[in-house]
Design a protein around this motif. Structure first.
Motif, mmCIF file in Angstrom:
data_model
loop_
_atom_site.group_PDB
_atom_site.id
_atom_site.type_symbol
_atom_site.label_atom_id
_atom_site.label_comp_id
_atom_site.label_asym_id
_atom_site.label_seq_id
_atom_site.Cartn_x
_atom_site.Cartn_y
_atom_site.Cartn_z
ATOM 1 N N SER A 48 0.838 -1.207 0.000
ATOM 2 C CA SER A 48 0.000 0.000 0.000
ATOM 3 C C SER A 48 0.873 1.258 0.000
ATOM 4 C CB SER A 48 -0.945 0.013 1.209
ATOM 5 O OG SER A 48 -0.215 0.063 2.429
ATOM 6 N N VAL A 176 -7.130 -3.607 -3.938
ATOM 7 C CA VAL A 176 -7.979 -2.873 -2.990
ATOM 8 C C VAL A 176 -7.306 -1.576 -2.551
ATOM 9 C CG1 VAL A 176 -8.918 -2.948 -0.641
ATOM 10 C CG2 VAL A 176 -9.232 -4.901 -2.178
ATOM 11 N N SER A 177 -6.019 -1.653 -2.204
ATOM 12 C CA SER A 177 -5.333 -0.435 -1.759
ATOM 13 C C SER A 177 -5.235 0.573 -2.903
ATOM 14 C CB SER A 177 -3.940 -0.774 -1.224
ATOM 15 O OG SER A 177 -3.099 -1.285 -2.244
ATOM 16 N N GLY A 180 -8.673 2.089 -3.468
ATOM 17 C CA GLY A 180 -9.004 2.949 -2.334
ATOM 18 C C GLY A 180 -8.264 4.269 -2.383
ATOM 19 N N MET A 184 -9.548 8.191 -2.697
ATOM 20 C CA MET A 184 -9.131 9.219 -1.745
ATOM 21 C C MET A 184 -8.534 10.428 -2.452
ATOM 22 S SD MET A 184 -7.429 7.020 1.367
ATOM 23 C CE MET A 184 -7.542 5.274 1.054
ATOM 24 N N VAL A 197 -6.991 4.604 6.815
ATOM 25 C CA VAL A 197 -7.918 3.698 6.121
ATOM 26 C C VAL A 197 -7.295 2.318 5.948
ATOM 27 C CG1 VAL A 197 -9.083 3.261 3.926
ATOM 28 C CG2 VAL A 197 -9.191 5.527 4.966
ATOM 29 N N LEU A 201 -8.812 -1.149 7.431
ATOM 30 C CA LEU A 201 -9.076 -2.319 6.590
ATOM 31 C C LEU A 201 -8.367 -3.552 7.145
ATOM 32 C CD1 LEU A 201 -8.779 -0.843 2.970
ATOM 33 C CD2 LEU A 201 -10.842 -1.729 4.065
#
Length: 437
Positions: A48, A176-177, A180, A184, A197, A201
């Protein structure tokens, strides 16, 4: 029972007043535990940072040199964690007389990952390097012991075919990261909120994993957690017939494999660390900038599923050479074709072989040296980690000695491409000559 999700069931002839037996998790749920765990440990805990780095640069929290150092700290931590895991089982048996508790160590690694993601949101730059190092250690511990626990449970249920699903986890976490962070950025959030976040998660996924592991413990009893790890190794196909080699020849072959696999770690890591930054430099203002990283994650998932379904009698060395060639083209695609299409194709070509490289290399090691597989796997994993560690410092050095950031990245990617091509040659030589020396 009040819902289908209830974790217990009553047998039709159970005696009133007796304890109600607990239904153990199904093989699919076990595989999903592995998927979710690796998505947290690897996709969030390690990678991430890649989509969040441009946000940190924009916020002025770090410059590119500091960001490279944070990436290197994480790769050093992963190397240290892998080294720790290679000696931990023997130390644990020597000190405690039993197998290490894979379940508890896996949960410890996942919990530490969630906490350390949250630490990155704090306005304390002095601790970020330590946090990223420890996050690397935690992700390695989680990866090793999640794999151990899940493969053991799947083997006990004769469901090892589901093992491939576990290793889509890093790709799921990356996707997903990336998605996301893209959201953002569009909402104007700051990088500190992004780290929060990611931590939340991780906590949510960890809560579900804890629930399933508790259900497994209730169903199987505490003794089940101490079954020797060898029971959890997935069944391998019959080893390929390899002519006997002298001790020197065997060492030479191991050295070739170690070098070849280490080049893979170096070859992909520059793209895997700086892809969103490079995309912003090449395509300013494009709506696609924040989608290349999630696309990389989706390619990792697809590549894992494809690799686990390829015929196991195919020669691992030739398969490895093909994977290196694909990644080499993908690494420089953004330079040769600096458009949205070029970056999309590059993301796919680097992501698809990401897991397949590991699968084919470890399969080759197990087939050739089944008795020494564990130690040799640790050796090649260490070589891969060293390759990862060298990537960001190279970028720093080239950025400091080139006229522009674009030129520094271009030279870095060209070097990474050269490493992958060299690795491809190593595996082709092993395939064509069979290295019977």
């Amino acid at each position: 029972m009040t819902s289908a999700d209830q974790t217990s069931f009553a047998r039709p002839n159970s005696v009133p007043g007796t304890a109600v037996p607990v239904r153990p998790p199904s093989p699919l749920v076990i595989a999903l535990v592995g998927l979710v765990s690796l998505s947290l440990a690897m996709g969030l805990g390690r990678f991430s940072f890649t989509p969040l780095l441009p946000m940190m640069l924009h916020d002025g929290r770090v410059d590119l040199a500091q960001g490279s150092w944070l990436a290197t700290s994480n790769y050093l931590g992963y190397f240290a964690g892998a080294a720790l895991c290679s000696v931990l089982p023997s130390l644990w048996r020597r000190l405690g007389g039993s197998e290490p508790p894979a379940e508890r160590l896996a949960l410890g690694g996942l919990a530490a990952t969630a906490v350390l993601l949250g630490v990155m949101a704090l306005p304390w730059p002095a601790v970020w390097g330590t946090a990223r190092f420890l996050a690397g250690v935690a992700s390695a511990v989680a990866f090793v012991f999640v794999s151990s626990w899940c493969l053991l449970r799947l083997a006990q249920r004769q469901a090892t075919a589901l093992a491939g699903l576990i290793y889509t986890g890093p790709g799921v976490g990356i996707a997903v990261s990336g998605l996301g962070v893209s959201a953002m950025v569009s909402w104007g959030w700051h990088s500190a909120a992004g780290w929060v976040v990611m931590a939340l998660l991780a906590c949510a996924g960890l809560a579900w994993v804890v629930r399933v592991l508790q259900r497994d413990r209730d169903a199987n009893g505490p003794a089940a957690a101490h079954v020797p790890n060898t029971a959890g190794r997935p069944a391998e196909p019959p080893a390929a017939v390899v002519p006997p080699a002298g001790r020197g020849g065997s060492r030479t072959l191991v050295a070739w494999i170690v070098v070849g696999y280490g080049l893979a770690g170096f070859g992909y890591i520059i793209t895997a660390t700086f892809l969103p930054v490079m995309a912003r430099d090449a395509l300013p203002g494009s709506a696609w900038i924040d989608l290349f990283w999630p696309l990389f994650g989706l390619a990792v998932i697809a590549g894992c599923l494809i690799a686990t379904r390829l015929p196991q009698h195919w020669d691992n060395r030739l398969s490895m050479a093909v994977c290196y060639g694909l990644q080499a083209v993908g690494v420089v695609m953004g330079l040769l074709w600096p458009t949205v299409a070029g970056f999309v194709l590059g993301s796919l070509l680097v992501g698809l072989p990401f897991t397949a490289l590991t699968l084919f290399t470890l399969r080759e090691v197990r087939q050739r040296w089944p008795q020494q597989a564990a130690s040799l796997i640790a050796l090649v994993t260490a070589a891969y980690a060293i390759g990862q560690i060298l990537g960001p410092p190279l970028v720093n050095a080239l950025l400091a000695h080139t006229a522009s950031r674009a030129q520094g990245f271009a030279w870095s990617l060209a070097t990474a491409c050269g490493a992958l091509l060299a690795g491809m040659v190593v595996w082709l030589v092993m395939y064509l000559s069979l290295i019977h020396i």
